[in-house]
Design an enzyme around this catalytic site. Structure first.
Site, PDB file in Angstrom:
ATOM      1  N   HIS A 163       0.827  -1.345  -0.008  1.00  0.00           N
ATOM      2  CA  HIS A 163      -0.107   0.022   0.127  1.00  0.00           C
ATOM      3  C   HIS A 163       0.818   1.209  -0.016  1.00  0.00           C
ATOM      4  O   HIS A 163       0.324   2.282  -0.292  1.00  0.00           O
ATOM      5  CB  HIS A 163      -1.044  -0.077   1.172  1.00  0.00           C
ATOM      6  CG  HIS A 163      -2.229  -1.121   1.066  1.00  0.00           C
ATOM      7  ND1 HIS A 163      -3.193  -0.707   0.831  1.00  0.00           N
ATOM      8  CD2 HIS A 163      -1.983  -2.316   1.484  1.00  0.00           C
ATOM      9  CE1 HIS A 163      -4.194  -1.763   0.638  1.00  0.00           C
ATOM     10  NE2 HIS A 163      -3.111  -2.746   0.907  1.00  0.00           N
ATOM     11  N   ASP A 362       3.332   9.434  -0.919  1.00  0.00           N
ATOM     12  CA  ASP A 362       2.174   8.607  -0.643  1.00  0.00           C
ATOM     13  C   ASP A 362       1.912   7.285  -1.235  1.00  0.00           C
ATOM     14  O   ASP A 362       1.937   7.582  -2.840  1.00  0.00           O
ATOM     15  CB  ASP A 362       0.856   9.601  -0.313  1.00  0.00           C
ATOM     16  CG  ASP A 362      -0.127   9.223   0.573  1.00  0.00           C
ATOM     17  OD1 ASP A 362      -0.095   8.161   1.014  1.00  0.00           O
ATOM     18  OD2 ASP A 362      -0.951   9.982   0.898  1.00  0.00           O
TER      19      ASP A 362
HETATM   20  C1  GDG Z   1      -2.256   3.741   3.456  1.00  0.00           C
HETATM   21  C2  GDG Z   1      -1.246   4.708   2.393  1.00  0.00           C
HETATM   22  C3  GDG Z   1      -3.003   4.183   0.607  1.00  0.00           C
HETATM   23  C4  GDG Z   1      -8.575   9.184   7.874  1.00  0.00           C
HETATM   24  N1  GDG Z   1      -8.815   9.861   8.722  1.00  0.00           N
HETATM   25  C5  GDG Z   1      -9.852   9.580   9.313  1.00  0.00           C
HETATM   26  C6  GDG Z   1     -10.536   8.460   8.396  1.00  0.00           C
HETATM   27  N2  GDG Z   1      -9.440   8.477   7.299  1.00  0.00           N
HETATM   28  C7  GDG Z   1      -9.656   7.339   6.527  1.00  0.00           C
HETATM   29  C8  GDG Z   1      -9.871   7.964   5.297  1.00  0.00           C
HETATM   30  C9  GDG Z   1      -9.245   7.093   4.251  1.00  0.00           C
HETATM   31  C10 GDG Z   1      -8.130   6.402   5.010  1.00  0.00           C
HETATM   32  O1  GDG Z   1      -8.727   6.612   6.440  1.00  0.00           O
HETATM   33  C11 GDG Z   1      -6.963   7.030   4.831  1.00  0.00           C
HETATM   34  O2  GDG Z   1      -6.386   6.672   3.672  1.00  0.00           O
HETATM   35  P1  GDG Z   1      -4.981   7.219   2.945  1.00  0.00           P
HETATM   36  O3  GDG Z   1      -4.964   6.406   1.467  1.00  0.00           O
HETATM   37  O4  GDG Z   1      -5.495   8.643   2.675  1.00  0.00           O
HETATM   38  O5  GDG Z   1      -3.890   7.220   3.965  1.00  0.00           O
HETATM   39  P2  GDG Z   1      -3.110   5.787   4.838  1.00  0.00           P
HETATM   40  O6  GDG Z   1      -3.921   5.716   6.193  1.00  0.00           O
HETATM   41  O7  GDG Z   1      -1.678   6.440   4.911  1.00  0.00           O
HETATM   42  O8  GDG Z   1      -3.290   4.622   3.809  1.00  0.00           O
HETATM   43  C12 GDG Z   1      -2.015   5.230   1.337  1.00  0.00           C
HETATM   44  C13 GDG Z   1      -3.713   3.507   1.465  1.00  0.00           C
HETATM   45  O9  GDG Z   1      -3.055   2.770   2.486  1.00  0.00           O
HETATM   46  C14 GDG Z   1      -4.676   2.324   0.634  1.00  0.00           C
HETATM   47  O10 GDG Z   1      -3.889   1.511   0.072  1.00  0.00           O
HETATM   48  O11 GDG Z   1      -3.710   5.010  -0.311  1.00  0.00           O
HETATM   49  O12 GDG Z   1      -1.005   5.615   0.543  1.00  0.00           O
HETATM   50  O13 GDG Z   1      -0.183   5.315   3.230  1.00  0.00           O
HETATM   51  O14 GDG Z   1     -10.189   6.182   3.814  1.00  0.00           O
HETATM   52  O15 GDG Z   1     -11.120   8.336   4.931  1.00  0.00           O
HETATM   53  N3  GDG Z   1     -11.529   8.040   8.747  1.00  0.00           N
HETATM   54  C15 GDG Z   1     -12.425   8.251   9.605  1.00  0.00           C
HETATM   55  N4  GDG Z   1     -11.948   9.263  10.472  1.00  0.00           N
HETATM   56  C16 GDG Z   1     -10.741   9.878  10.356  1.00  0.00           C
HETATM   57  O16 GDG Z   1     -10.530  10.989  11.192  1.00  0.00           O
HETATM   58  N5  GDG Z   1     -13.575   7.781   9.780  1.00  0.00           N
END
Ligand code: GDG
Length: 492
Positions: A163, A362
């Site tokens: 990821h 990212d």
């Molecule tokens: C890793 C990789 C890759 C975030 N804050 C809250 C919340 N979230 C949810 C978001 C989104 C997820 O968490 C975050 O996903 P991201 O992709 O932005 O980032 P990472 O956590 O670093 O994820 C990344 C991912 O894996 C998938 O392959 O894209 O690059 O680092 O869904 O909505 N959800 C809630 N409250 C929050 O405060 N409910």
């Protein structure tokens, strides 16, 4: 059609470091969200750590069911948590793969516990595997899992999806155990990454670390093994986000909201975002009182030093900007160090004029896709996206910015704030058509894994196809160019 057949025949066994509680109100973390969504489409179960720390080296596997979802979990010991999770996974692999060698703690000797936890996972998972199961391992915590499962006699198709981004090979080979990591990849049938850039970097790493080579068939040969590498950009359940009744700026018509939602992580470019926001207020007084930056930054990995540092840096930056520009009835930065409940997420996206996503590096970034999917197509908000998020490879019609360059960040923000409606609609239409298709991620990886698994007829006993490929290997130029590999490996 094909996906429906696979669902009937094979169970999908998802394995990740952490299994989430499906009933919890808010879940922060992209890996859990992606696995949860994929498991909603396939029958199977999710195996991993239950989030508990218990002092037993021989834990029992607990299988539980919640609606259509089944999980099988084990606890970790305090030493596992410290050396495997906080240590090797998050103080060595995470910073290095994000090209932050300066933050990596190589000297700490975490590696043996990293392997031991992978052995423990494999020991508990192996008895649950049935002959037709397809096994999908997730992320950097579990590179050695396939090797450990193979040692325990598991011959099923096993895929791995990373990821996080694949940093440059020069960074990866600084890891003292980089050859072991490269060798571990050879036990998989398919290795998936998020972007074309990651495919190139991974092949480069395999070439430099273990003399891996690209075969004419498009497969990779490394450490006496042959496997596929593919690009599968992770997606979201766009239908879920498209259904919000809220309209733009509904809560506060006086000030347009700029939303940021990121785990509090040093890779997400949050200090750069706060500084650029302060610079905009300084340079463009006409925007004061008219905008608010609402930044949710739920805590994560707080016992790792680098994460405590970023927290205090952000508190001081937001305090300084609010102190300098704030007024009795207007606070410029609304910085919330807590998760927002998932049920509120789409309404917050929809009622925000801009989503500002600024990572320094990212893997993908799901927040950017969730924001696009949540917009009203007739009056959409604007996505500002870092060039260094994997999502930027797909979402070319976002306002793309360089988070390292304060001027570019301010210009990007101004452009978004001043963008006319017809341009917003045109950009959103293109972005939405890409995001809508992105929810095929799980199915396309699964199908590719089933195919890759069929190419293998038994470890140590190369099939006729593999033997032919090995013969042809002699004809492959030693330095196979990465460009060819990228074209050959686009998956989902
Ligand atoms: C890793 C990789 C890759 C975030 N804050 C809250 C919340 N979230 C949810 C978001 C989104 C997820 O968490 C975050 O996903 P991201 O992709 O932005 O980032 P990472 O956590 O670093 O994820 C990344 C991912 O894996 C998938 O392959 O894209 O690059 O680092 O869904 O909505 N959800 C809630 N409250 C929050 O405060 N409910």
């Amino acid at each position: 059609m094909a996906a429906r057949k696979e669902k009937a025949l094979s169970r999908l066994v998802m394995v990740s470091n952490r299994v989430i509680d499906f009933g919890a109100a808010s879940q922060a973390g992209g890996v859990s969200v992606a696995i949860y969504d994929a498991l909603a489409r396939h029958s199977g179960f999710w195996f991993g750590w239950n989030g508990q720390v218990e002092e037993t080296e021989t834990p029992e596997t607990v299988v539980s069911r919640d609606g259509n979802h089944t999980t099988a979990t084990i606890p970790l010991t305090a030493a596992d948590y410290n050396d495997f999770y906080l240590g090797y996974s998050n103080s060595v692999l995470w910073p290095v793969f994000h090209n932050r060698l300066d933050l990596a703690q190589f000297e700490a000797g975490y590696y043996s516990r990293y392997v031991a936890v992978n052995e423990k996972f494999a020991t508990h998972l192996a008895p649950l595997i049935e002959p037709d199961d397809v096994i999908w391992i997730h992320d950097y915590h579990l590179f050695p899992m396939a090797l450990e499962l193979r040692k325990r006699g598991i011959e099923n198709p096993i895929g791995f999806f990373l990821h996080i981004p694949v940093g440059p090979a020069q960074a990866l080979i600084a890891i003292p155990e980089h050859r072991e990591i490269a060798r571990a990849l050879g036990a998989y049938d398919l290795v998936g990454v998020q972007t074309h850039r990651d495919v190139r970097n991974l092949i480069d790493f395999l070439q430099q670390s273990v003399f891996g080579s690209l075969l004419p068939s498009g497969r990779i040969r490394a450490c006496d093994a042959e496997f596929d590498i593919g690009c599968f950009p992770v997606g979201i359940d766009s239908n879920y986000f498209a259904n919000s009744p809220i309209t733009q700026d509904g809560e506060n018509p006086e000030a347009s909201r700029i939303i940021g939602i990121d785990r509090l992580d040093y890779t997400k470019g949050l200090p750069q975002k706060f500084r650029a926001f302060g610079k905009l207020l300084e340079d463009c007084p006409e925007h004061r009182r008219r905008i608010v930056l609402s930044q949710f930054a739920p805590p994560t990995r707080e016992s790792v030093e680098a994460y405590a540092d970023i927290r205090s840096e952000l508190e001081s930056l937001s305090g300084a900007i609010n102190g300098r520009f704030g007024e009795l009835d207007w606070v410029p930065i609304n910085y919330i160090h807590r998760p927002i409940p998932r049920s509120e997420l789409r309404d917050v996206y929809r009622s925000s004029r801009i989503c500002w996503v600024t990572p320094l590096m990212d893997g993908m970034n799901l927040v950017s896709k969730e924001y696009v999917a949540s917009q009203d197509p007739k009056d959409p908000g604007v996505l500002i996206l870092s060039k260094f998020a994997g999502a930027a490879e797909q979402l070319r019609d976002a306002v793309l910015v360089n988070p390292y360059d304060p001027n570019d960040m301010v210009q990007g923000l101004r452009k978004a704030l001043e963008m006319p409606i017809d341009e917003r609609v045109a950009r959103h239409d293109k972005l939405a058509s890409i995001v809508c298709k992105s929810d095929a991620w799980g199915t396309s990886f699964f199908s590719a894994l089933v195919k890759a698994g069929k190419r293998r007829t038994g470890r140590g006993q190369p099939s006729a196809r593999v033997r032919a490929a090995m013969k042809r290997l002699d004809t492959v130029p030693k330095k196979a160019g990465p460009k060819k590999s990228v074209a050959a490996h686009v998956g989902g």
